[in-house]
Design a protein around this motif. Sequence first.
Motif, short mmCIF file in Angstrom:
data_model
loop_
_atom_site.label_atom_id
_atom_site.label_comp_id
_atom_site.label_asym_id
_atom_site.label_seq_id
_atom_site.Cartn_x
_atom_site.Cartn_y
_atom_site.Cartn_z
N TYR A 6 0.83 -1.21 0.00
CA TYR A 6 0.00 0.00 0.00
C TYR A 6 0.86 1.26 0.00
O TYR A 6 1.95 1.29 0.59
N ALA A 7 0.35 2.30 -0.62
CA ALA A 7 0.96 3.61 -0.47
C ALA A 7 0.83 4.02 0.99
O ALA A 7 -0.16 3.70 1.65
N ASP A 8 1.83 4.71 1.49
CA ASP A 8 1.81 5.12 2.89
C ASP A 8 0.55 5.91 3.23
O ASP A 8 0.01 5.79 4.33
N LEU A 32 -11.08 -2.91 -4.13
CA LEU A 32 -10.39 -1.95 -3.27
C LEU A 32 -11.44 -1.33 -2.35
O LEU A 32 -12.31 -0.59 -2.81
N GLN A 33 -11.36 -1.67 -1.08
CA GLN A 33 -12.24 -1.07 -0.08
C GLN A 33 -11.56 0.18 0.45
O GLN A 33 -10.44 0.10 0.96
N MET A 34 -12.25 1.30 0.33
CA MET A 34 -11.66 2.58 0.73
C MET A 34 -12.51 3.19 1.84
O MET A 34 -13.70 3.46 1.64
N ASN A 35 -11.89 3.40 2.98
CA ASN A 35 -12.57 3.98 4.14
C ASN A 35 -11.93 5.32 4.50
O ASN A 35 -10.79 5.59 4.14
N GLY A 52 -3.95 1.39 6.42
CA GLY A 52 -4.88 1.41 7.54
C GLY A 52 -6.28 1.85 7.16
O GLY A 52 -7.21 1.70 7.96
N ARG A 53 -6.44 2.39 5.95
CA ARG A 53 -7.77 2.85 5.52
C ARG A 53 -8.27 2.08 4.30
O ARG A 53 -9.47 1.90 4.13
N PHE A 54 -7.36 1.67 3.43
CA PHE A 54 -7.73 0.95 2.20
C PHE A 54 -7.34 -0.51 2.33
O PHE A 54 -6.32 -0.84 2.95
#
Length: 119
Positions: free
Chosen positions: A60-62, A81-84, A66-68
């Motif tokens: 993951y990109a920094d 891709l779950q994006m929160n 923790g969110r995606f």
Amino acid sequence: QVQLVESGGGLVQAGGSLRLSCAVSGLTGSIYDMGWFRQAPGKERELVATISWNGASTNYADSVKGRFTISRDNVKNTVTLQMNSLKPEETAVYYCKAIRVTVPKNVYWGQGTQVTVSS
């Protein structure tokens, strides 16, 4: 014919969530790593997340850790891709990418799906 078709984009308020999907067809007989990238207006395309061909490894990109969450279903030939906790600065066109694991390392892109995060 190889096709990657993204879906799930749209308009969401800051702090909201979206789930992007990429339906893959035409890649039978080979194994592929997959990834999500995004490109905002006036900016270069950047990596968001990648997942190995068997799902065992993710990256993951920094800015999204923790969110995606990226995942794949090799039976349904989909990548998700779950994006929160989305932020306005994450407004961009999101692209799905397939990279063949063995040579020749063919690369395929989807047409992209727009994600707009309002403040």
